[in-house]
Structure formats: C-alpha cells, structure tokens
Design a protein around this motif. Sequence first.
Motif, PDB file in Angstrom:
ATOM      1  N   ALA A 199      12.630  -4.541 -10.637  1.00 59.10           N
ATOM      2  CA  ALA A 199      12.211  -4.668 -11.865  1.00 59.10           C
ATOM      3  C   ALA A 199      13.110  -5.347 -12.970  1.00 59.10           C
ATOM      4  CB  ALA A 199      12.203  -2.851 -12.365  1.00 59.10           C
ATOM      5  N   GLY A 200      14.265  -5.409 -12.304  1.00 56.59           N
ATOM      6  CA  GLY A 200      15.346  -6.223 -13.296  1.00 56.59           C
ATOM      7  C   GLY A 200      15.319  -7.528 -12.886  1.00 56.59           C
ATOM      8  N   ALA A 201      14.448  -8.171 -11.860  1.00 53.64           N
ATOM      9  CA  ALA A 201      14.571  -9.452 -11.421  1.00 53.64           C
ATOM     10  C   ALA A 201      13.310 -10.078 -12.059  1.00 53.64           C
ATOM     11  CB  ALA A 201      14.382  -9.387  -9.885  1.00 53.64           C
ATOM     12  N   HIS A 202      12.480  -9.542 -12.998  1.00 47.10           N
ATOM     13  CA  HIS A 202      11.326 -10.032 -13.466  1.00 47.10           C
ATOM     14  C   HIS A 202      11.293 -11.375 -14.285  1.00 47.10           C
ATOM     15  CE1 HIS A 202      12.526  -7.542 -16.836  1.00 47.10           C
ATOM     16  NE2 HIS A 202      11.738  -8.382 -17.651  1.00 47.10           N
ATOM     17  N   HIS A 203      12.513 -11.689 -14.592  1.00 49.45           N
ATOM     18  CA  HIS A 203      12.859 -13.042 -15.123  1.00 49.45           C
ATOM     19  C   HIS A 203      13.544 -14.072 -14.048  1.00 49.45           C
ATOM     20  CE1 HIS A 203      11.049 -12.571 -19.088  1.00 49.45           C
ATOM     21  NE2 HIS A 203      11.943 -11.385 -19.156  1.00 49.45           N
ATOM     22  N   GLU A 204      13.940 -13.623 -13.018  1.00 50.90           N
ATOM     23  CA  GLU A 204      14.267 -14.804 -11.993  1.00 50.90           C
ATOM     24  C   GLU A 204      13.329 -15.788 -11.645  1.00 50.90           C
ATOM     25  OE1 GLU A 204      17.506 -14.750 -11.376  1.00 50.90           O
ATOM     26  OE2 GLU A 204      18.191 -12.686 -11.554  1.00 50.90           O
ATOM     27  N   ARG A 205      13.741 -16.741 -11.460  1.00 55.04           N
ATOM     28  CA  ARG A 205      13.013 -18.034 -11.008  1.00 55.04           C
ATOM     29  C   ARG A 205      13.090 -18.553  -9.586  1.00 55.04           C
ATOM     30  NH1 ARG A 205      10.977 -21.662 -15.329  1.00 55.04           N
ATOM     31  NH2 ARG A 205      11.401 -23.560 -13.884  1.00 55.04           N
ATOM     32  N   LEU A 206      12.085 -19.186  -8.866  1.00 60.03           N
ATOM     33  CA  LEU A 206      12.263 -19.590  -7.601  1.00 60.03           C
ATOM     34  C   LEU A 206      13.391 -20.775  -7.540  1.00 60.03           C
ATOM     35  CD1 LEU A 206       8.479 -19.453  -6.043  1.00 60.03           C
ATOM     36  CD2 LEU A 206      10.394 -17.702  -6.126  1.00 60.03           C
ATOM     37  N   ASP A 207      13.590 -21.392  -8.622  1.00 58.64           N
ATOM     38  CA  ASP A 207      14.387 -22.595  -8.467  1.00 58.64           C
ATOM     39  C   ASP A 207      15.666 -22.225  -9.083  1.00 58.64           C
ATOM     40  OD1 ASP A 207      14.300 -22.039 -11.145  1.00 58.64           O
ATOM     41  OD2 ASP A 207      12.878 -24.032 -11.725  1.00 58.64           O
ATOM     42  N   GLU A 248       0.908  -1.026  -0.108  1.00 58.55           N
ATOM     43  CA  GLU A 248      -0.223  -0.003  -0.041  1.00 58.55           C
ATOM     44  C   GLU A 248       0.732   1.084  -0.086  1.00 58.55           C
ATOM     45  OE1 GLU A 248      -0.704   0.012   4.740  1.00 58.55           O
ATOM     46  OE2 GLU A 248      -2.205  -0.816   3.427  1.00 58.55           O
ATOM     47  N   GLY A 249       0.102   2.514  -0.335  1.00 53.87           N
ATOM     48  CA  GLY A 249       0.880   3.566  -0.049  1.00 53.87           C
ATOM     49  C   GLY A 249       1.996   3.964  -0.951  1.00 53.87           C
ATOM     50  N   ALA A 250       2.999   4.612  -0.510  1.00 57.21           N
ATOM     51  CA  ALA A 250       4.001   5.093  -1.563  1.00 57.21           C
ATOM     52  C   ALA A 250       4.823   3.645  -2.160  1.00 57.21           C
ATOM     53  CB  ALA A 250       5.165   5.857  -0.864  1.00 57.21           C
ATOM     54  N   THR A 251       5.025   2.611  -1.324  1.00 54.35           N
ATOM     55  CA  THR A 251       5.418   1.443  -1.910  1.00 54.35           C
ATOM     56  C   THR A 251       4.612   0.992  -2.886  1.00 54.35           C
ATOM     57  OG1 THR A 251       6.261   0.789   0.455  1.00 54.35           O
ATOM     58  CG2 THR A 251       6.185  -1.023  -1.084  1.00 54.35           C
ATOM     59  N   LEU A 252       3.479   0.815  -2.951  1.00 50.19           N
ATOM     60  CA  LEU A 252       2.477   0.518  -4.036  1.00 50.19           C
ATOM     61  C   LEU A 252       2.874   1.301  -5.315  1.00 50.19           C
ATOM     62  CD1 LEU A 252       0.391  -1.620  -5.103  1.00 50.19           C
ATOM     63  CD2 LEU A 252      -1.311   0.004  -4.199  1.00 50.19           C
ATOM     64  N   ARG A 253       2.759   2.608  -5.113  1.00 49.46           N
ATOM     65  CA  ARG A 253       2.897   3.460  -6.269  1.00 49.46           C
ATOM     66  C   ARG A 253       4.287   3.190  -6.946  1.00 49.46           C
ATOM     67  NH1 ARG A 253       0.969   9.735  -5.561  1.00 49.46           N
ATOM     68  NH2 ARG A 253       0.217  10.124  -7.958  1.00 49.46           N
ATOM     69  N   THR A 254       5.497   3.097  -6.110  1.00 50.62           N
ATOM     70  CA  THR A 254       6.662   2.940  -6.638  1.00 50.62           C
ATOM     71  C   THR A 254       6.832   1.600  -7.505  1.00 50.62           C
ATOM     72  OG1 THR A 254       7.607   4.325  -5.067  1.00 50.62           O
ATOM     73  CG2 THR A 254       8.908   2.893  -6.339  1.00 50.62           C
ATOM     74  N   LEU A 255       5.891   0.495  -6.797  1.00 46.26           N
ATOM     75  CA  LEU A 255       5.948  -0.870  -7.464  1.00 46.26           C
ATOM     76  C   LEU A 255       5.338  -0.661  -8.836  1.00 46.26           C
ATOM     77  CD1 LEU A 255       6.646  -3.870  -7.184  1.00 46.26           C
ATOM     78  CD2 LEU A 255       4.194  -4.160  -5.989  1.00 46.26           C
ATOM     79  N   LYS A 256       4.119   0.044  -8.739  1.00 43.37           N
ATOM     80  CA  LYS A 256       3.538   0.059 -10.262  1.00 43.37           C
ATOM     81  C   LYS A 256       4.419   0.752 -11.133  1.00 43.37           C
ATOM     82  CE  LYS A 256      -0.654   2.104 -12.516  1.00 43.37           C
ATOM     83  NZ  LYS A 256      -1.645   3.009 -12.295  1.00 43.37           N
ATOM     84  N   ARG A 257       4.912   1.830 -10.880  1.00 45.68           N
ATOM     85  CA  ARG A 257       6.005   2.641 -11.884  1.00 45.68           C
ATOM     86  C   ARG A 257       7.105   1.617 -12.266  1.00 45.68           C
ATOM     87  NH1 ARG A 257       6.944   7.268  -7.575  1.00 45.68           N
ATOM     88  NH2 ARG A 257       4.830   8.166  -7.893  1.00 45.68           N
ATOM     89  N   SER A 258       7.739   0.698 -11.290  1.00 44.70           N
ATOM     90  CA  SER A 258       8.871  -0.272 -11.508  1.00 44.70           C
ATOM     91  C   SER A 258       8.153  -1.447 -12.607  1.00 44.70           C
ATOM     92  CB  SER A 258       9.284  -0.810 -10.088  1.00 44.70           C
ATOM     93  OG  SER A 258       9.908   0.198  -9.556  1.00 44.70           O
ATOM     94  N   ALA A 259       7.155  -1.665 -12.267  1.00 48.63           N
ATOM     95  CA  ALA A 259       6.510  -2.638 -13.050  1.00 48.63           C
ATOM     96  C   ALA A 259       6.297  -2.230 -14.734  1.00 48.63           C
ATOM     97  CB  ALA A 259       5.050  -3.130 -12.721  1.00 48.63           C
ATOM     98  N   MET A 260       5.979  -0.974 -14.727  1.00 49.96           N
ATOM     99  CA  MET A 260       5.717  -0.219 -15.915  1.00 49.96           C
ATOM    100  C   MET A 260       6.842  -0.032 -16.769  1.00 49.96           C
ATOM    101  SD  MET A 260       2.908   2.631 -14.982  1.00 49.96           S
ATOM    102  CE  MET A 260       2.481   3.046 -16.941  1.00 49.96           C
ATOM    103  N   LEU A 261       7.976   0.101 -16.136  1.00 48.60           N
ATOM    104  CA  LEU A 261       9.438   0.106 -16.569  1.00 48.60           C
ATOM    105  C   LEU A 261      10.146  -1.104 -16.622  1.00 48.60           C
ATOM    106  CD1 LEU A 261       9.946   3.529 -15.016  1.00 48.60           C
ATOM    107  CD2 LEU A 261       9.429   3.252 -17.235  1.00 48.60           C
ATOM    108  N   HIS A 262       9.577  -2.195 -16.351  1.00 46.35           N
ATOM    109  CA  HIS A 262      10.640  -3.477 -16.206  1.00 46.35           C
ATOM    110  C   HIS A 262      11.185  -4.089 -17.420  1.00 46.35           C
ATOM    111  CE1 HIS A 262       6.766  -5.367 -17.968  1.00 46.35           C
ATOM    112  NE2 HIS A 262       7.523  -6.336 -18.231  1.00 46.35           N
TER     113      HIS A 262
END
Length: 455
Positions: free
Chosen positions: A377-385, A313-327
């Motif tokens: 944002a740069g970790a969007h292709h990392e995998r749990l395994d 929530e809050g500022a963290t959610l807003r920054t997360l959305k921006r990061s997602a838009m720029l991933h």
Amino acid sequence: MLHYDSAHFDARSSDSTSLSEILGAFSYALDLTEGQPAGHSLRACWIASRMAVALRLSAADRRTVYYATLLKDLGCSSNAARIAELYLADDRKVKQEHKLLAVGLGPTLRYVFTRTGQGERLGARAKAILAILRDGNAIVTELIQTRCTRGADIARQLRFPEPVAQAIAALNEHWDGSGKPLGLRGDAIPLAAQLALLAQIADVFHAAGGPRAATEEVAARSGSWFDPALARCFAVLVARAPGFWADLAHPALEARVRAFEPKEQRVAVDEDYLDDIAAAFGAVIDAKSPYTGGHSGRVGAYTESLGRALGVEGATLRTLKRSAMLHDVGKLAVSSRVLEKPGKLDDTEWEEMRSHAAHTTAILSRIAPLRDMAAIAGAHHERLDGRGYPLGLDAMRIAREARIITVCDFYDALTADRPYRAALPVEQALDIMAGEVGKAIDGEVFAALREIITQ
C-alpha cells in the motif's frame, strides 16, 4: 463511588488479533490528523477506562467508554480543510493549539489575532480575522457539528451500538451547557462522552506541561466543562494510583489498554468485519479533502476488478482490496494547506506530501491482518524507472500487487477533480497513462485496466 483495583492495570491481552488491537492501531492515524503526539487516543482511552473501573460501571458501559474514547476523533478529518481555509494555517497545528487554550473569550481572541494567517499578506490576514470575529459562534458550531456527526456515522459503520455513536457525537458538550453543537447540559450528556473529554484534556495538558498541568486543568474546568463529581474522581484516582502518570509512557501501554475491553463484551473480527473496517477508515481518509470523496472506495473497487482480471484471487485479492482502500491513510498526517493548494508545491510542501506514503506503511504495519500488505500500500507512488517515492524502488523491487494499486490510484486521480484542475475525460486520462507505461506504470496492468474501463 471510587473503586481501585490494581488487577485491571496489570492485565495483558491475548496474542490473537482483536477489534481493540486493530482499532488501537488505526487510532494512531487519528492522532496524526489532530496534531497530537503518537498514542494520544490510546492514552486517553487508558485514563477514561481507569475511571470507568473506579466508578464501578457495568461491562457494557465500560466497553462504551473504551471505544468512545479510543475513537473519539473518528470525525476529525471532516473539518480539516475548513479549518485550514479559515485560519490560513496548518489544520493540525490549529487543532493542537486550540486544545491547549485556557477557557474563556480572552485566550480565544488572542489566538485569533496572533495565529491566524501567520506569514500571509496583511490583507489576507485581516480578511480571515474579520471573518472569524464576525461569524465566530456559527463557525465553531459548524466545525464541531461536522466533526461530531461524521464521527458518529463512522462509528455506526464500524458496527458499534448507538451509545458509542452518541458519545462520540457529544464529545464537545460541556457540563454547564456551554459546549457544542447542541448545548447539552449535565446528565443529558452521555457519561462516556464526559469521560472521553476529561481524558482528552488530561492527556493533552500532561503531554504539554506534565502531571501538575493536567491535574490543575481538570480541576479548573470542574463545574464548567466537567461534572464536579467526575473531576473529584479523577483527582482521587491520580492521588491513589501509584505510577498513574508513568503508566502513560509505559512501553507496553498499547497491550495494557487492550486488556481494558471487558472480556464478556468482546466481538470476533471476521473477514466481513475487516472489510467494513477498511471501508470506514477509507471514509475517514477521503473526508480530509473535499476533492477526494469516494477516492478510496473507487481505488478499492478498481483494484478488486483489476486484480481478478490478472489472476489474483481468494484471500490475497480480499487483502489487496483492503490495502488499496487504505493506501492514502498517511495523508491524514499531511496539512490540508498542502493537500488543497491550487498551485505548485514548494520544496518543503512537496516533501511533506511525499511523506504520506511512508506514513501509510507505518500505520498499516501496526495492524496484524494488514501487515503483509503494508509495504504494498505504501508503494503506490513508486515508479518502474526508480524515480518514485518513498523508497525510490525500481522495477525489480516493485511487487505486482503494488503495480495494480498504482495504476488504479493514477487513473482515479486523473478522472476526479483536484484543487489544480478539473477531472479529465476517460480517454484523455488513458492517453496520459499510456505515455507512462514502462516508466511509471506496468504495461500489462495498464492494458488490463484499459480493457475493464472501455468494455
């Protein structure tokens, strides 16, 4: 006419994040997709801004020159796929080489015959060359029109006034009327566009051949591409300003460029403006491929909904959305020949494709308000395994925010058209994702997405 004031060249910007700092950092992404050495847009901005001071332009006009030059390549991604298709080549390389061609039909024809489709089958090369020769003028107009129109539209989205947008739209117009897309002539071309083009040529030729090559090329295009008065202004400035060329390699150049934005014309960057900037550069990213239209915006929207459902929530959610838009901002560094390939990528192509994630981290790390989320944002292709990229992180080292972006990106990629397949139905996409739970994606995050999508 020519004014020299060394105080302008030693100024330093404040420590606070400014619009010029944010967009200066994003300009590195534009350099990548134009095939230019890092910092090209900043160096061109430095050159054009020094000329604006020498010409004694008003603060408003200097600001127009500043941002029109810094962001001159805003529309550059929009014709990348078309260039790769036409030349059967890496669009970044074609753009970089075209900027170094001498003026005239001869150099252009030599380039078409020698560079089009290198390494391709003879029949494919011949077909591509014939298409360019047959429709050359229309093709050039189309490519420049697409780029200029898109660049001007994004400038408006970034809240810049019309003079900045119009200057970006007129970047490829020439003094003698031989430019594109409108064939504007003389003073009908915005002064900011004239200075941006001159600065572009100066930096490109300086990077390739040094100071002499740059000064000779500007002089050679005087009266054709450039207003002779501006060409003379440039020559006098270079001759009078000590260390002019050395300044382009100064380690503090980025900060010194920021100081050229007139103080009285500076605009505060609030949270809403940051949202608009993220959305605008998301559009630049998506324009790189005809298959990714709207992808960044959708991933941002999914991320916002999913993050809220998971308690962000809050500022963290807003920054997360921006990061997602720029991933995917790092994809501007990837050839469209790789992005648009309908078949399996070879090892070299796959390595280039994978590099986009690291480029994303590097670009966003330059931007103070996004620095904390750059690695996310740069970790969007990392995998749990641990079999993902770029760092091969395992479940213990992948942040929850990164897991959210990964799931949203995965879902949107499956449900959108790609060069190698059509969009998948929602249920089929969710079934595929379910098979990756615990291996590639987080189970809790996926369950939350499924609930949002199916409710």
